[in-house]
Scaffold this motif. Sequence first.
Motif, PDB file in Angstrom:
ATOM      1  N   LEU A  64       0.785  -1.082  -0.023  1.00 45.23           N
ATOM      2  CA  LEU A  64      -0.067  -0.059  -0.017  1.00 45.23           C
ATOM      3  C   LEU A  64       0.740   1.237  -0.036  1.00 45.23           C
ATOM      4  O   LEU A  64       0.423   2.134  -0.747  1.00 45.23           O
ATOM      5  CB  LEU A  64      -1.090  -0.030   1.072  1.00 45.23           C
ATOM      6  N   SER A  65       2.056   1.196   0.821  1.00 49.91           N
ATOM      7  CA  SER A  65       2.990   2.425   0.638  1.00 49.91           C
ATOM      8  C   SER A  65       3.297   2.657  -0.459  1.00 49.91           C
ATOM      9  O   SER A  65       3.363   3.835  -0.805  1.00 49.91           O
ATOM     10  CB  SER A  65       3.910   2.330   1.646  1.00 49.91           C
ATOM     11  N   ALA A  66       3.931   1.574  -1.295  1.00 54.85           N
ATOM     12  CA  ALA A  66       4.357   1.874  -2.724  1.00 54.85           C
ATOM     13  C   ALA A  66       3.416   2.300  -3.548  1.00 54.85           C
ATOM     14  O   ALA A  66       3.611   3.248  -4.172  1.00 54.85           O
ATOM     15  CB  ALA A  66       4.811   0.491  -2.905  1.00 54.85           C
ATOM     16  N   GLN A  67       1.877   1.887  -3.554  1.00 57.92           N
ATOM     17  CA  GLN A  67       0.890   2.343  -4.106  1.00 57.92           C
ATOM     18  C   GLN A  67       0.733   3.602  -4.107  1.00 57.92           C
ATOM     19  O   GLN A  67       0.305   4.393  -4.886  1.00 57.92           O
ATOM     20  CB  GLN A  67      -0.092   1.540  -4.127  1.00 57.92           C
ATOM     21  N   LEU A  68       0.792   4.230  -2.802  1.00 53.81           N
ATOM     22  CA  LEU A  68       0.684   5.541  -2.348  1.00 53.81           C
ATOM     23  C   LEU A  68       1.592   6.492  -2.904  1.00 53.81           C
ATOM     24  O   LEU A  68       1.510   7.753  -2.589  1.00 53.81           O
ATOM     25  CB  LEU A  68       0.199   5.755  -1.025  1.00 53.81           C
ATOM     26  N   GLY A  69       2.602   6.064  -3.393  1.00 52.81           N
ATOM     27  CA  GLY A  69       3.666   6.933  -4.104  1.00 52.81           C
ATOM     28  C   GLY A  69       4.792   7.087  -2.868  1.00 52.81           C
ATOM     29  O   GLY A  69       5.819   7.953  -3.213  1.00 52.81           O
ATOM     30  N   ALA A  70       4.948   6.459  -1.666  1.00 44.61           N
ATOM     31  CA  ALA A  70       5.832   6.677  -0.926  1.00 44.61           C
ATOM     32  C   ALA A  70       7.091   6.031  -1.323  1.00 44.61           C
ATOM     33  O   ALA A  70       7.137   5.108  -2.262  1.00 44.61           O
ATOM     34  CB  ALA A  70       5.546   5.940   0.481  1.00 44.61           C
ATOM     35  N   GLN A  71       8.262   6.820  -1.000  1.00 38.03           N
ATOM     36  CA  GLN A  71       9.634   6.222  -1.456  1.00 38.03           C
ATOM     37  C   GLN A  71      10.429   5.600  -0.514  1.00 38.03           C
ATOM     38  O   GLN A  71      11.201   4.675  -0.614  1.00 38.03           O
ATOM     39  CB  GLN A  71      10.512   7.385  -1.927  1.00 38.03           C
ATOM     40  N   GLY A  72      10.262   6.171   0.758  1.00 41.48           N
ATOM     41  CA  GLY A  72      10.884   5.830   2.078  1.00 41.48           C
ATOM     42  C   GLY A  72      10.270   5.001   2.948  1.00 41.48           C
ATOM     43  O   GLY A  72       8.953   5.547   3.365  1.00 41.48           O
ATOM     44  N   ILE A  73      10.695   4.126   4.028  1.00 40.94           N
ATOM     45  CA  ILE A  73       9.867   3.788   5.230  1.00 40.94           C
ATOM     46  C   ILE A  73      10.659   3.837   6.478  1.00 40.94           C
ATOM     47  O   ILE A  73      11.872   3.642   6.517  1.00 40.94           O
ATOM     48  CB  ILE A  73       9.607   2.168   4.976  1.00 40.94           C
ATOM     49  N   LEU A 129      10.873   0.108  -2.217  1.00 42.34           N
ATOM     50  CA  LEU A 129      10.838   1.221  -1.200  1.00 42.34           C
ATOM     51  C   LEU A 129      12.347   1.246  -0.457  1.00 42.34           C
ATOM     52  O   LEU A 129      13.007   0.277  -0.759  1.00 42.34           O
ATOM     53  CB  LEU A 129       9.888   0.933  -0.184  1.00 42.34           C
ATOM     54  N   ARG A 130      12.866   2.252   0.226  1.00 44.29           N
ATOM     55  CA  ARG A 130      14.046   2.427   0.711  1.00 44.29           C
ATOM     56  C   ARG A 130      13.808   2.197   2.277  1.00 44.29           C
ATOM     57  O   ARG A 130      12.910   2.935   2.882  1.00 44.29           O
ATOM     58  CB  ARG A 130      14.612   3.676   0.701  1.00 44.29           C
TER      59      ARG A 130
END
Length: 358
Positions: A17-26, A60-61
Amino acid sequence: MYIGEQLINPTEARLRLSAQLGAQGIVVDTRPNVQLLDASGRWDPAKVAEQRKFVERFGLRLEVMAVDIGSILLDSLYNRERAAATAEGIRQDIRAAAAGGVTTLKYNVQMVGITRTGVAQGRGGVSCSAFNAAEYDPACDAQFSYWGVGHPDSNREDSDEPVNAIGTPEACGQVLGSSIPGVTEEQGWQALEYFVEQVMPTAEKEGVRLAGHPHDPAYPPGGLNGVNHVVGSLAGIRRFLDIAPANASHGLNFCQGTVAEMSDDPNGIVQEAIREFGGRKRIFMVHFRNIKGGYLDFREAFPDEGDVDMAASIRSYRSVGYDGILCPDHVPLSDLDPGRERFFAFALGYTRGLLQAA
């Protein structure tokens, strides 16, 4: 700059979900980090690398992990032997993070939790965590404050986040202020100096940045329950960084909401703080959040409805060359979004829009 998320015990589905929302880092905020421990109870470099690679599988990173400093600050005042043992454990965790390919760790200087006194109604009837110093009492503190990685809405049966309660491992050594002898201003600085002196040389040697979160909220003069929040002002943040001014590993988990809570002019102080501490290259990650109100009386808010000009904040970060992660934090609570995923998604999208507009 780019958007990212701060997650506790992230699952495959949540990272997708984070990736689909456009997040790059975690930012992995798990504490205690039982998934990383070896037989001795400290971080295993191979397990750190495994977690990093798990996050990377989704494009993600793994930007930052949380290191649990437990009760080392209080222990440095009242149980020095236990504090020394904890310091050695933290040094081991720093070495393991470096060996596992994670170069930034965050920690919180809270001794007594993130103090709140109740909830206030926000837009559309959402519940917002609130602090009013004039209404403070220990019972409200125990009920409404954030303890470690918990948050005030996570005690429901349908929550998948850690229980928000004193005395749990997830409380990370934080205690109710009325249960300890107190922390004077002098003791507050003694504790922070002890911590910095014990761990920052190792962090610098290993090439790991330690991002400290200032005291949330700023306390009134004299503190609450005899506990002072010494990193509750720009002068306090400045003095905190100046404990080791030449150590490039010593910096901030810069929480906009926390800084905004330090002044009756929340927007003005946030812009000033970004320019000063960002100009010193001591902002290692950002909690991109907002509040309504100010010093000693505020509620948390959606990022677009608070008293801090978030677009101006983006411009301030850019002016000092900050190019790191912006994470939503402390979004409001609602029974319509029990996991807060939609509210965090809104905050991410709003932040992404500000970045594109700037």
